[in-house]
Design an enzyme around this catalytic site. Structure first.
Site, PDB file in Angstrom:
ATOM      1  N   PRO A  22      -1.560   1.299  -7.644  1.00  0.00           N
ATOM      2  CG  PRO A  22      -0.294   1.626  -9.557  1.00  0.00           C
ATOM      3  CD  PRO A  22      -1.216   2.335  -8.627  1.00  0.00           C
ATOM      4  CB  ALA A  56       5.847  -1.075  -9.425  1.00  0.00           C
ATOM      5  CD  GLN A  98       3.207   2.042 -10.958  1.00  0.00           C
ATOM      6  OE1 GLN A  98       3.801   1.377 -10.117  1.00  0.00           O
ATOM      7  NE2 GLN A  98       2.643   3.211 -10.688  1.00  0.00           N
ATOM      8  CE1 TYR A 181      11.262   2.717  -6.191  1.00  0.00           C
ATOM      9  CE2 TYR A 181       9.023   3.396  -6.694  1.00  0.00           C
ATOM     10  CZ  TYR A 181       9.938   2.807  -5.840  1.00  0.00           C
ATOM     11  OH  TYR A 181       9.516   2.292  -4.634  1.00  0.00           O
ATOM     12  NE  ARG A 229       0.926   6.796  -8.893  1.00  0.00           N
ATOM     13  CZ  ARG A 229       0.469   6.258  -7.763  1.00  0.00           C
ATOM     14  NH1 ARG A 229       1.212   5.426  -7.063  1.00  0.00           N
ATOM     15  NH2 ARG A 229      -0.746   6.536  -7.332  1.00  0.00           N
ATOM     16  N   GLY A 322      -5.195   3.833  -2.138  1.00  0.00           N
ATOM     17  CA  GLY A 322      -4.156   2.867  -1.827  1.00  0.00           C
ATOM     18  C   GLY A 322      -4.460   2.138  -0.542  1.00  0.00           C
TER      19      GLY A 322
END
Length: 353
Positions: A22, A56, A98, A181, A229, A322
């Site tokens: 993601p 996300a 995600q 986060y 994750r 990624g």
């Protein structure tokens, strides 16, 4: 078992063990994806990955990193996401999403706008929330600590987001508990100073993740896989670390998590991260071995040979790429050629093999 071999997860079989990590695009309007997202994600499916994980997606409006983040907090965001799912699936890949809440790292600008500086309420931002009233870094807003009812509301929002993801047609859901986060903020004693049942001991700090997983699993069918994750370390003394991550993995496996997606960092602005080729792969290997759960390896995996070694050696079950997939959307086709196996070529491109 090799990089281009299928991977069965519950009723879903990925065509190979290469996935797209993601990566936020900061290109949504009111949380809704658009043409950029369709082209971006479908092109990686055309390129041959087995799994595409959509970036996300905020389970609450205040859980977005920026105002341009993808959202999944309201029903009107479902159909645009369903269009992206169709673009992924029609091109041979499995579509995942995600589910995320940015916590104290919310309300910032896109990276190309003043370097992603904090966005104040008067400029279109909002007051972020967190486990404790500790700002992420200098210049960031002091977040409002969540009450226990606020925590319960977040958990309900993750569950509702999972229900919308299912309606959109996604076959994989990933709960985001990494990169500083909200859920990671609860895990780490550096960002969680609570004295209630969500703070203090490891059992208490991991409670919200367990409750989110349980709530999501009630909405997410048994036939579909669920990822988690995690940041395996804060790279800072006294913070979240690998032994605690192993324990968390042992906790969530019986609750219905199928794959632990092993990243690191993001919770401490001043952390010194020893980044290098494959630097996070040992985390995936340790968790796979010590928690007896499937893992995904991420982090500076940039060549087919390197990715093949991760899979063949049993360090992880899946490799998520990624930035390398931003540079080379057709990485899996090159991997197949270099490794001497049949590649996931679209029939429209067969003449180019």
């Amino acid at each position: 078992m090799n990089l281009l071999s299928p991977l069965a997860l519950r009723s879903v079989t990925l065509r190979n063990r290469i996935g797209m990590s993601p990566m936020c695009q900061y290109s949504a309007v009111d949380g809704r994806v658009g043409d950029w997202h369709l082209a971006h994600y479908a092109s990686r499916a055309v390129g041959g990955v087995g799994l595409v994980l959509v970036e996300a997606s905020g389970v609450q409006a205040r859980g977005r990193i920026s105002p341009a983040d993808v959202g999944i907090w309201e029903d009107g965001q479902v159909e645009p996401l369903a269009r992206v799912v169709r673009g992924i699936v029609e091109n041979g890949a499995t579509a995942g999403i995600q589910l995320a809440h940015a916590g104290r790292k919310a309300s910032v600008r896109a990276p190309w706008d003043q370097g992603g500086a904090p966005l104040l309420p008067g400029d279109g931002g909002w007051v972020p929330v967190a486990p404790s009233a500790l700002p992420f870094a200098d210049g960031h807003a002091t977040p409002a600590p969540l009450s226990e009812e606020g925590v319960a509301e977040v958990i309900r929002s993750f569950a509702a987001a999972a229900r919308r993801a299912l309606s959109a047609g996604f076959q994989v859901a990933e709960v985001h508990a990494a990169h500083g986060y909200l859920l990671h903020e609860f895990l780490s004693p550096l960002s969680n100073r609570r004295t209630d049942r969500y703070g203090g001991s490891l059992e208490n700090r991991t409670r919200i993740v367990r409750e989110v997983v349980e709530a999501v699993r009630r909405e997410w069918p048994d036939r579909l896989p669920l990822f988690l994750r995690v940041s395996c370390t804060d790279w800072t003394d006294g913070g979240w670390d690998l032994p605690q991550t192993v324990e968390l993995a042992r906790q969530v496996g019986p609750l219905g998590v199928d794959v632990v997606d092993c990243s690191s960092g993001g919770n401490v602005a001043t952390a010194r991260i020893p980044a290098g080729p494959g630097y996070q792969v040992p985390f995936a290997e340790s968790i796979r071995r010590d928690a007896a759960i499937a893992t995904a390896a991420v982090g500076l995996i940039t060549s087919p040979a390197q990715a093949e070694t991760v899979i063949r050696s049993g360090q992880a079950d899946l490799v998520l790429l990624g930035r390398e997939l931003l540079r080379e959307p057709y990485f899996p086709l090159r991997a197949a050629r270099e490794l001497g196996v049949e590649g996931p070529w679209p029939r429209q491109y067969l003449r180019a093999r």
